[in-house]
Design an enzyme around this catalytic site. Structure first.
Site, PDB file in Angstrom:
ATOM      1  N   ASP A  99       3.296 -14.656  -5.567  1.00 57.44           N
ATOM      2  CA  ASP A  99       2.006 -15.260  -5.212  1.00 57.44           C
ATOM      3  C   ASP A  99       1.948 -16.788  -5.194  1.00 57.44           C
ATOM      4  O   ASP A  99       1.042 -17.395  -5.761  1.00 57.44           O
ATOM      5  CB  ASP A  99       0.903 -14.730  -6.141  1.00 57.44           C
ATOM      6  CG  ASP A  99       0.840 -13.216  -6.223  1.00 57.44           C
ATOM      7  OD1 ASP A  99       1.448 -12.544  -5.372  1.00 57.44           O
ATOM      8  OD2 ASP A  99       0.189 -12.714  -7.140  1.00 57.44           O
ATOM      9  N   LYS A 120      -0.353  -7.250  -1.937  1.00 55.55           N
ATOM     10  CA  LYS A 120      -0.811  -6.458  -3.069  1.00 55.55           C
ATOM     11  C   LYS A 120      -2.256  -6.772  -3.391  1.00 55.55           C
ATOM     12  O   LYS A 120      -2.765  -7.837  -3.049  1.00 55.55           O
ATOM     13  CB  LYS A 120       0.083  -6.676  -4.290  1.00 55.55           C
ATOM     14  CG  LYS A 120       0.059  -8.076  -4.863  1.00 55.55           C
ATOM     15  CD  LYS A 120       1.097  -8.235  -5.971  1.00 55.55           C
ATOM     16  CE  LYS A 120       1.043  -9.573  -6.635  1.00 55.55           C
ATOM     17  NZ  LYS A 120      -0.133  -9.824  -7.444  1.00 55.55           N
ATOM     18  N   CYS A 172      -0.869 -12.458 -12.984  1.00 53.56           N
ATOM     19  CA  CYS A 172       0.048 -11.682 -12.136  1.00 53.56           C
ATOM     20  C   CYS A 172       1.478 -11.698 -12.651  1.00 53.56           C
ATOM     21  O   CYS A 172       2.152 -10.675 -12.658  1.00 53.56           O
ATOM     22  CB  CYS A 172      -0.022 -12.185 -10.695  1.00 53.56           C
ATOM     23  SG  CYS A 172      -1.629 -11.909  -9.928  1.00 53.56           S
TER      24      CYS A 172
END
Length: 182
Positions: free
Chosen positions: A17, A79, A111
């Site tokens: 991410d 996701k 995350c």
């Protein structure tokens, strides 16, 4: 002591991410992006597979260009869960059959932490690169590192990973990485 020795043939890089709308808020973002880029360059030189995730790209944007541009292939796994250990990633990990997972990304306490927790539970050796992960706030970053260490992840840094994977001070990969580390 095998747990503390990275090898290119057993390693995989998981990049979590690094997204356009999230990165401006991340503390030390330039250093984190730079270090993740170094690791991705090494992955390319040593043929280490890379898995890249993006959390809800419709809202957080796609991967920042500084990371996207050093990937051998831009094929993000989208996701919605905070953990990147989703069925698509789990399947890729099984197919690639690597036991050592090198983790970079954001945010350290959300995350990245949840991903590492799930990877450790699945019995992977997890190497969390502390200077290639970040959070918006230093307290959250530190808390995430402490939680992951307590889980059994190996907390390391970019240069340690690079030189552990290179193993020797010779050859094309060493020469290329030496230039980048100056």
């Amino acid at each position: 002591m095998g747990k503390f020795k990275l090898t290119a043939k057993e390693s995989l890089m998981l990049v979590v991410d690094f997204q356009e709308k999230l990165m401006p808020a991340i503390d030390r973002r330039e250093k984190i992006i730079h270090n993740a880029g170094l690791l991705l360059r090494l992955a390319g030189l040593l043929s280490i597979p890379v898995i890249l995730t993006e959390q809800y790209p419709q809202g957080l944007g796609v991967t920042v260009p500084e990371i996207k541009d050093v990937l051998p292939e831009y094929a993000p796994v989208e996701k919605r869960l905070f953990s990147a250990f989703i069925p698509e990633v789990e399947q890729k990990l099984k197919e690639l059959n690597r036991s050592q997972i090198i983790v970079t990304g954001t945010e350290t306490h959300v995350c990245v932490f949840q991903t590492v927790r799930d990877l450790v539970a699945a019995r992977y050796e997890v190497y969390l690169v502390r200077d290639a992960v970040g959070s918006r706030f230093k307290e959250n970053y530190q808390s995430g590192l402490e939680l992951m260490r307590d889980l059994g992840a190996i907390i390391t840094n970019t240069e340690t990973v690079i030189f552990d994977l290179l193993q020797v001070a010779e050859g094309p990969a060493f020469k290329e990485m030496s230039k980048l580390l100056k």
